[in-house]
Scaffold this motif. Structure first.
Motif, PDB file in Angstrom:
ATOM      1  N   THR A  26       1.084  -1.496  -0.067  1.00 38.40           N
ATOM      2  CA  THR A  26      -0.205   0.197  -0.394  1.00 38.40           C
ATOM      3  C   THR A  26       0.289   1.041  -0.183  1.00 38.40           C
ATOM      4  OG1 THR A  26      -1.827  -1.466   1.274  1.00 38.40           O
ATOM      5  CG2 THR A  26      -1.654   1.380   1.590  1.00 38.40           C
ATOM      6  N   GLN A  29       2.395   2.028  -3.128  1.00 42.94           N
ATOM      7  CA  GLN A  29       1.229   2.347  -4.073  1.00 42.94           C
ATOM      8  C   GLN A  29       0.929   4.410  -3.973  1.00 42.94           C
ATOM      9  OE1 GLN A  29       0.270   0.790  -7.066  1.00 42.94           O
ATOM     10  NE2 GLN A  29      -0.658   2.350  -7.777  1.00 42.94           N
ATOM     11  N   VAL A  30       0.671   4.576  -2.936  1.00 43.37           N
ATOM     12  CA  VAL A  30       0.120   5.814  -2.464  1.00 43.37           C
ATOM     13  C   VAL A  30       1.833   6.946  -2.447  1.00 43.37           C
ATOM     14  CG1 VAL A  30       0.288   7.515  -0.848  1.00 43.37           C
ATOM     15  CG2 VAL A  30      -1.367   5.012  -0.848  1.00 43.37           C
ATOM     16  N   ARG A  32       3.770   6.107  -5.569  1.00 41.75           N
ATOM     17  CA  ARG A  32       3.544   6.689  -6.375  1.00 41.75           C
ATOM     18  C   ARG A  32       2.499   7.804  -6.259  1.00 41.75           C
ATOM     19  NH1 ARG A  32       3.903   0.185  -7.924  1.00 41.75           N
ATOM     20  NH2 ARG A  32       6.739  -0.413  -8.132  1.00 41.75           N
ATOM     21  N   GLU A  33       1.446   7.192  -6.673  1.00 41.49           N
ATOM     22  CA  GLU A  33       0.348   8.038  -6.638  1.00 41.49           C
ATOM     23  C   GLU A  33       0.659   9.584  -5.574  1.00 41.49           C
ATOM     24  OE1 GLU A  33      -3.176   6.274  -5.424  1.00 41.49           O
ATOM     25  OE2 GLU A  33      -2.629   4.565  -6.852  1.00 41.49           O
ATOM     26  N   GLU A  34       1.163  10.098  -4.721  1.00 42.71           N
ATOM     27  CA  GLU A  34       1.256  11.268  -4.095  1.00 42.71           C
ATOM     28  C   GLU A  34       2.695  11.792  -3.805  1.00 42.71           C
ATOM     29  OE1 GLU A  34      -1.328  10.995  -0.948  1.00 42.71           O
ATOM     30  OE2 GLU A  34      -3.067   9.412  -2.079  1.00 42.71           O
ATOM     31  N   SER A  38       4.259  12.664   1.149  1.00 47.37           N
ATOM     32  CA  SER A  38       2.966  12.995   1.140  1.00 47.37           C
ATOM     33  C   SER A  38       2.465  12.333   2.557  1.00 47.37           C
ATOM     34  CB  SER A  38       2.332  11.911   0.027  1.00 47.37           C
ATOM     35  OG  SER A  38       1.936  11.085   0.349  1.00 47.37           O
ATOM     36  N   SER A  40       0.142  10.641   3.211  1.00 49.32           N
ATOM     37  CA  SER A  40      -1.017   9.811   3.436  1.00 49.32           C
ATOM     38  C   SER A  40       0.155   8.581   3.451  1.00 49.32           C
ATOM     39  CB  SER A  40      -1.253   9.452   1.674  1.00 49.32           C
ATOM     40  OG  SER A  40      -2.638   9.873   1.466  1.00 49.32           O
ATOM     41  N   THR A  41       1.215   8.686   2.714  1.00 50.47           N
ATOM     42  CA  THR A  41       2.685   7.869   2.615  1.00 50.47           C
ATOM     43  C   THR A  41       3.092   7.628   3.827  1.00 50.47           C
ATOM     44  OG1 THR A  41       3.024   8.573  -0.124  1.00 50.47           O
ATOM     45  CG2 THR A  41       4.695   7.524   1.525  1.00 50.47           C
TER      46      THR A  41
END
Length: 62
Positions: A26, A29-30, A32-34, A38, A40-41
């Motif tokens: 997870t 993935q986070v 890579r996206e944010e 970030s 969230s990471t």
């Protein structure tokens, strides 16, 4: 009775290892996206830290 506790401990360790692996996926993935920095990471990273701490505690107890 000690055998049952050892068995439960083994199941708990296995469960924690699975949860750690899921959380790592997870986090990747986070990130890579944010982005790696970030919020969230960071939150996922902190949850992994908590899981690792729990695993360490379980591993230390007899």
């Amino acid at each position: 009775m000690g055998e049952i506790l050892q068995e439960d401990k083994g199941v708990l360790k296995q469960t924690l290892l699975i949860e750690i692996e899921k959380a790592k996926e997870t986090m990747i993935q986070v990130a890579r996206e944010e982005g790696i920095t970030s919020e969230s990471t960071l939150q996922v990273s902190q949850s992994i830290d908590q899981l690792l701490n729990r695993l360490h505690k379980v591993s230390l107890t007899k």
